[in-house]
Design an enzyme around this catalytic site. Structure first.
Site, PDB file in Angstrom:
ATOM      1  CB  CYS A   1     -66.707  80.794 128.053  1.00 31.31           C
ATOM      2  SG  CYS A   1     -66.205  82.952 127.685  1.00 31.31           S
TER       3      CYS A   1
ATOM      4  CD  GLU B   1     -67.309  86.738 134.546  1.00 30.38           C
ATOM      5  OE1 GLU B   1     -68.470  85.775 133.360  1.00 30.38           O
ATOM      6  OE2 GLU B   1     -68.588  87.470 135.389  1.00 30.38           O
TER       7      GLU B   1
HETATM    8  P1  NAD Z   1     -61.246  74.847 135.240  1.00 25.11           P
HETATM    9  O1  NAD Z   1     -62.786  75.579 135.849  1.00 25.11           O
HETATM   10  O2  NAD Z   1     -61.335  73.428 134.725  1.00 25.11           O
HETATM   11  O3  NAD Z   1     -60.149  75.773 135.952  1.00 25.11           O
HETATM   12  C1  NAD Z   1     -59.928  77.109 136.375  1.00 25.11           C
HETATM   13  C2  NAD Z   1     -59.076  77.351 137.070  1.00 25.11           C
HETATM   14  O4  NAD Z   1     -59.754  77.035 138.263  1.00 25.11           O
HETATM   15  C3  NAD Z   1     -57.919  77.070 136.536  1.00 25.11           C
HETATM   16  O5  NAD Z   1     -57.335  78.278 137.408  1.00 25.11           O
HETATM   17  C4  NAD Z   1     -57.858  75.425 137.778  1.00 25.11           C
HETATM   18  O6  NAD Z   1     -56.228  75.260 138.323  1.00 25.11           O
HETATM   19  C5  NAD Z   1     -58.626  76.258 138.913  1.00 25.11           C
HETATM   20  N1  NAD Z   1     -59.510  74.955 139.609  1.00 25.11           N
HETATM   21  C6  NAD Z   1     -59.758  74.181 139.590  1.00 25.11           C
HETATM   22  N2  NAD Z   1     -59.747  72.773 140.546  1.00 25.11           N
HETATM   23  C7  NAD Z   1     -60.110  74.252 141.340  1.00 25.11           C
HETATM   24  C8  NAD Z   1     -60.739  73.950 142.894  1.00 25.11           C
HETATM   25  N3  NAD Z   1     -61.014  72.702 143.104  1.00 25.11           N
HETATM   26  N4  NAD Z   1     -61.209  74.704 143.513  1.00 25.11           N
HETATM   27  C9  NAD Z   1     -60.567  75.885 142.605  1.00 25.11           C
HETATM   28  N5  NAD Z   1     -59.519  76.454 141.609  1.00 25.11           N
HETATM   29  C10 NAD Z   1     -59.857  75.151 140.851  1.00 25.11           C
HETATM   30  O7  NAD Z   1     -61.718  75.603 133.304  1.00 25.11           O
HETATM   31  P2  NAD Z   1     -60.803  75.554 132.670  1.00 25.11           P
HETATM   32  O8  NAD Z   1     -60.801  74.698 131.866  1.00 25.11           O
HETATM   33  O9  NAD Z   1     -59.181  76.216 132.664  1.00 25.11           O
HETATM   34  O10 NAD Z   1     -61.248  76.650 131.346  1.00 25.11           O
HETATM   35  C11 NAD Z   1     -62.674  76.139 131.201  1.00 25.11           C
HETATM   36  C12 NAD Z   1     -63.997  76.724 131.253  1.00 25.11           C
HETATM   37  O11 NAD Z   1     -64.172  77.847 132.008  1.00 25.11           O
HETATM   38  C13 NAD Z   1     -64.776  75.887 130.296  1.00 25.11           C
HETATM   39  O12 NAD Z   1     -66.529  75.816 131.176  1.00 25.11           O
HETATM   40  C14 NAD Z   1     -65.465  77.855 129.491  1.00 25.11           C
HETATM   41  O13 NAD Z   1     -66.748  78.058 129.303  1.00 25.11           O
HETATM   42  C15 NAD Z   1     -65.409  78.850 130.964  1.00 25.11           C
HETATM   43  N6  NAD Z   1     -64.675  79.456 130.780  1.00 25.11           N
HETATM   44  C16 NAD Z   1     -65.818  80.976 131.469  1.00 25.11           C
HETATM   45  C17 NAD Z   1     -64.836  82.162 130.994  1.00 25.11           C
HETATM   46  C18 NAD Z   1     -66.674  83.029 131.163  1.00 25.11           C
HETATM   47  O14 NAD Z   1     -66.096  84.667 131.299  1.00 25.11           O
HETATM   48  N7  NAD Z   1     -67.832  82.878 131.616  1.00 25.11           N
HETATM   49  C19 NAD Z   1     -64.338  82.867 130.032  1.00 25.11           C
HETATM   50  C20 NAD Z   1     -63.287  81.157 129.789  1.00 25.11           C
HETATM   51  C21 NAD Z   1     -63.744  79.524 130.090  1.00 25.11           C
END
Ligand code: NAD
Length: 487
Positions: free
Chosen positions: A262, A228
């Site tokens: 998002c 997502e």
């Molecule tokens: P992010 O991708 O930076 O982090 C998301 C999660 O991934 C966190 O828990 C983080 O600790 C973890 N993470 C970081 N590096 C990782 C790795 N190498 N391997 C595995 N996990 C890792 O995202 P964010 O800044 O927390 O959230 C914002 C983003 O999420 C935006 O792009 C937004 O559009 C998207 N988003 C999408 C939805 C959806 O439903 N499609 C909903 C909310 C947010």
């Protein structure tokens, strides 16, 4: 001490290591093997427990998120996160028996009177990685689907909202046995180790950049993923639609959670002739919703200094490139007087935005709204189709033909017509992106399916003709094949 606590509250407060995670997964897997698939009654009981745990902590949830953000509207937390998950639980319970029932399928004519069915089974132990922007909803809504489908679950919430992540850890460890659901807290390094675990499914919500890493890590163990992700979701104001009404609805979507959503409208395309009316509509909408910004509890802060600086840089870049920037600050407060202390950014319009601007290259994820103009719908649709497929698309029009064109000529995760964001609130609609905005779906039956194995089951009947097609092939087999192929 519970088993989950061994991992999530390490005695020396160190983050969990890969061995800890392996051991935890092993414990959940052993329990799944020992107990088998939970009954319908057990799943409903789990959903009821989750419902009760959330209801009992709703004020604590709103407080924790508010502390992590600086300011986070309590109403937006209670509606967007708490109610969002409770509503999904209610909906899921109403349909679960039906979803769990084996489904009869057609049996090919030649094999009658045998029967065919799809039998659904839990996948086993699944992982959920959640982001910070709706930290409770985006951890617990997938959990609802995973539990409904009968799985055991490990959750990795975001390190950017540490108070909320700790609350989630406590909520889960006080509600579920440690070998059924466990929360693992930690940063990107823990996320990385988590994504390498041989889960039966990995459900990730977050950025497209990290989504690629997650999919790469999961591929090592052939772990199927639901991603997502994010992206730039366009809003298009149709030529027939009142620009002020559209502006009010678009600004409501853009300022909810201060644009850190998002599916927030990322940028808007308006007919050139109605641009000024649209801008006026934006000003009026913001003044009505937020007469003040700085100390207004309804107007959410940017989550941290890094994201605050990122958004400020988009605005500076737009100004430097000569775009017209309008900061809608109804009481003319000095928002940056204390530096990034309050981390509030006024709803900001960027007129004359081009693809050269940073804010048109990156997902904005904040209250900055680039405004593009168009003259024909063809031109607007061509622009959308020349860019990566978005998570959401919004079209404002009462013209049926125009709406049908937008729906059939664009591809996006979801669409709200004459509104922003509300397709996500419909429990009976699937939610998920397409291409760079994600893969797979949840909510509705689609969430249950994402966490289930659909097993094809063929039952041979006592009397059957299958033997006619076994070697040694002779005249009878020739006749059967001739009949099937019609010579
Ligand atoms: P992010 O991708 O930076 O982090 C998301 C999660 O991934 C966190 O828990 C983080 O600790 C973890 N993470 C970081 N590096 C990782 C790795 N190498 N391997 C595995 N996990 C890792 O995202 P964010 O800044 O927390 O959230 C914002 C983003 O999420 C935006 O792009 C937004 O559009 C998207 N988003 C999408 C939805 C959806 O439903 N499609 C909903 C909310 C947010």
């Amino acid at each position: 001490m519970t088993a989950a606590a061994d991992v999530t509250h390490t005695p020396d407060a160190r983050p969990p290591r890969a061995n800890d995670l392996d051991a935890l997964l092993g414990r959940l897997r052993d329990a799944a093997k020992k107990d088998g698939a939970p009954s319908y009654e057990a799943r409903v009981k789990d959903l009821d427990k989750l419902d009760k745990a959330i209801r009992g902590r709703k004020a604590a949830i709103a407080d924790a998120i508010a502390r992590d953000f600086g300011t986070r509207s309590k109403h937006e937390t209670l509606f967007g996160e708490v109610f969002g998950v409770l509503s999904l639980i209610h909906y899921t319970k109403g349909h679960l028996r039906d979803w769990m029932d084996p489904e009869d399928r057609e049996t090919s004519l030649v094999f009658l009177p045998s029967t065919s069915q799809v039998v659904v089974q839990p996948l086993g132990v699944v992982g959920i990685i959640a982001p910070w922007n709706y930290p409770v909803r985006l951890a617990l809504a997938p959990l609802v689907a995973a539990l409904a489908a009968g799985n055991r679950v490990m959750i990795k919430p975001s390190e950017l909202v540490p108070g909320t992540s700790a609350l989630l850890r406590d909520l889960i460890s006080e509600t579920f046995p440690a070998d059924q659901v466990a929360v693992v807290v930690g940063g990107a390094d823990v996320g990385e180790a988590f994504a390498k675990l041989p889960f039966d499914h990995l459900f990730f919500t977050g950025s497209t950049r990290v989504g690629k890493m997650v999919m790469r890590a999961a591929s090592e163990n052939l772990v199927p993923v639901t991603l997502e992700l994010g992206g730039k979701s366009p809003a298009i104001v149709g030529p027939d639609f009142d620009p002020k009404t559209a502006a009010a609805r678009i600004m409501a979507g853009k300022t909810y959670n201060a644009g850190q959503t998002c599916i927030a409208p990322d940028f808007v395309m308006v007919p050139a002739a109605s641009r000024d009316a649209f801008v006026e509509g934006c000003r009026a909408a913001v003044a009505k919703m937020y007469p003040t910004l700085l100390k207004n509890p309804d107007y959410t802060s940017i989550v941290n200094d890094r994201h605050y600086a990122r958004l400020r840089a988009y605005v500076d870049d737009a100004k430097a490139a000569g775009a017209e920037v309008i900061e809608i600050n109804p009481s003319r407060e000095a928002l940056d007087a204390g530096g990034a202390g309050d981390r509030k950014i006024a709803p900001t319009l960027v007129l004359g935005a081009t693809d050269k601007l940073q804010c048109m290259q990156e997902e904005i994820f904040g209250p900055v709204l680039p405004i593009l103009t168009y003259t024909t719908l063809d031109e607007a649709l061509a622009y959308v189709n020349d860019h990566p497929r978005p998570l959401a698309l919004y079209y404002f029009s009462h013209n049926r033909e125009g709406i049908d064109r937008v729906l059939s000529e664009t591809t996006s995760g979801g669409v709200s017509v004459n509104e922003t964001m509300l397709h996500i609130a419909q429990d009976d609609l699937p939610f998920g992106g397409v291409g760079p905005s994600g893969m797979g779906h949840y909510h509705a039956r689609d969430g249950f399916d994402a966490f289930s194995k659909k097993k094809a089951v063929f039952r041979q009947s006592r009397i059957n003709t299958t033997g006619l097609l076994r070697p040694p092939y002779g005249k009878m087999a020739d006749r059967v094949i001739a009949m099937l192929l019609g010579r």
